[in-house]
Design an enzyme around this catalytic site. Structure first.
Site, short mmCIF file in Angstrom:
data_model
loop_
_atom_site.label_atom_id
_atom_site.label_comp_id
_atom_site.label_asym_id
_atom_site.label_seq_id
_atom_site.Cartn_x
_atom_site.Cartn_y
_atom_site.Cartn_z
N LYS A 170 -15.21 -4.30 3.36
CA LYS A 170 -16.07 -3.46 2.53
C LYS A 170 -16.39 -4.14 1.20
O LYS A 170 -17.54 -4.11 0.74
CB LYS A 170 -15.41 -2.11 2.28
CG LYS A 170 -16.17 -1.20 1.29
CD LYS A 170 -17.59 -0.89 1.77
CE LYS A 170 -18.41 -0.13 0.73
NZ LYS A 170 -17.92 1.21 0.44
N LYS A 239 -17.19 -1.69 -10.11
CA LYS A 239 -15.79 -1.71 -9.67
C LYS A 239 -15.62 -2.56 -8.43
O LYS A 239 -14.71 -3.40 -8.32
CB LYS A 239 -15.31 -0.28 -9.43
CG LYS A 239 -13.91 -0.15 -8.87
CD LYS A 239 -13.89 0.12 -7.37
CE LYS A 239 -14.56 1.42 -7.00
NZ LYS A 239 -14.46 1.70 -5.55
#
Length: 299
Positions: A170, A239
């Site tokens: 991911k 992030k």
């Protein structure tokens, strides 16, 4: 089979509805009960605490914002691992680093609980259409048990290997999202700075090798209409690319394009754009060059 769900934001609330629509019994927890009232009306039951939800669930799902949120929900004294029954399977849809996934996996394993890092790609529309891509790491036997649940939410569901594998995949996806976002923004702003019609340039790029899903998404859904409500927010992509950049450094790279992307998203946050869609990363670049990439005629 009872499913407990913690994290009922933009993605999580839609996941809960999908599960309810497919006949699963789902309990949810949120510190603010008003935020889950609509899910209660939809058929979910509301747990009084994370601990009570963990104790009464066979499967526990989490879809949270930040790695620290995942750590608190799973590892706190009133968290999921302290209160779940042995044999429970935990599915974490949050995008976190492999280190976070491995820490939780190890502590869950000691308690006879399975933990699967299962981050997703596809956005809110992917949940609603059941077309998410789901990347899974952990024990394969646990993955096979919960595959029917994942198939309600996703279309492409891949078991990638041991704990942390899903998180790594991911983050690499998010690395490309961030880099492509920056590259598309730079190209479109440069075209505008040299007097090219933005829509005409976009129409050329999207039928050329410079095309990308990010280019199309950002221009068609957000930038041309100057509508930047998320979507995937700037702060989350920042992030993710920060975590992804750590992976590239661990792989042995010193200089790479993700560093520039991280800086660009950091600048967007400094401009107060953190809650806007990731496509808003174009705004500081526009400001620097004194142009606006916008619609000039109907697409």
């Amino acid at each position: 089979m009872k499913i407990g769900f913690v994290g009922t934001g933009v993605m999580g609330s839609r996941m809960v509805k999908q599960l309810l629509d497919h006949g699963y019994k789902v309990g949810v927890y949120n510190r603010t009960k008003e935020k889950v009232k609509v899910l209660e009306e939809y058929g979910a039951f509301i747990a009084e605490s994370i601990s009570s939800l963990a104790h009464s669930s066979d499967i526990l799902c989490t879809c949270l914002s930040m790695p620290e949120d995942v750590g608190e929900v799973y590892l706190g004294t009133s968290g999921l691992l302290e209160n779940a029954q042995p044999g429970t399977i935990c599915i974490d849809f949050t995008s976190v680093g492999a280190e976070t996934s491995n820490i939780i996996f190890g502590q869950a394993n000691e308690k006879g609980i399975d933990y699967l890092d299962s981050p997703v790609s596809g956005g809110p529309e992917g949940v609603e259409n059941g077309t998410l891509t789901i990347m899974v790491g952990g024990k394969q036997q646990a993955f096979e048990k919960i595959y029917p649940i994942l198939s309600v939410l996703g279309e492409t569901i891949e078991y990638l290997g041991p704990s942390g594998s899903g998180s790594i995949a991911k983050l690499l996806n998010q690395y490309l999202v961030a880099v492509h976002s920056l590259a598309a923004s730079e190209a479109m702003v440069t075209g505008a700075a040299f007097g090219l019609d933005s829509e005409q340039l976009f129409n050329i790029l999207k039928v050329s090798y410079g095309d990308s899903r990010i280019l199309r998404r950002h221009m068609e859904q957000y930038v041309f209409d100057r509508q930047f409500q998320p979507g995937g927010a700037v702060k989350y992509v920042h992030k993710d690319v920060r975590l992804a950049n750590q992976l590239l450094q661990e792989a042995g790279m010193n200089q790479f394009t993700g560093q520039l992307a991280e800086q660009a998203f950091d600048q967007a946050i400094e401009k107060g754009l953190h809650e806007l869609d990731m496509s808003a990363v174009i705004q500081p670049i526009e400001e620097k060059c004194g142009v606006i990439v916008k619609k000039t005629r109907l697409l």
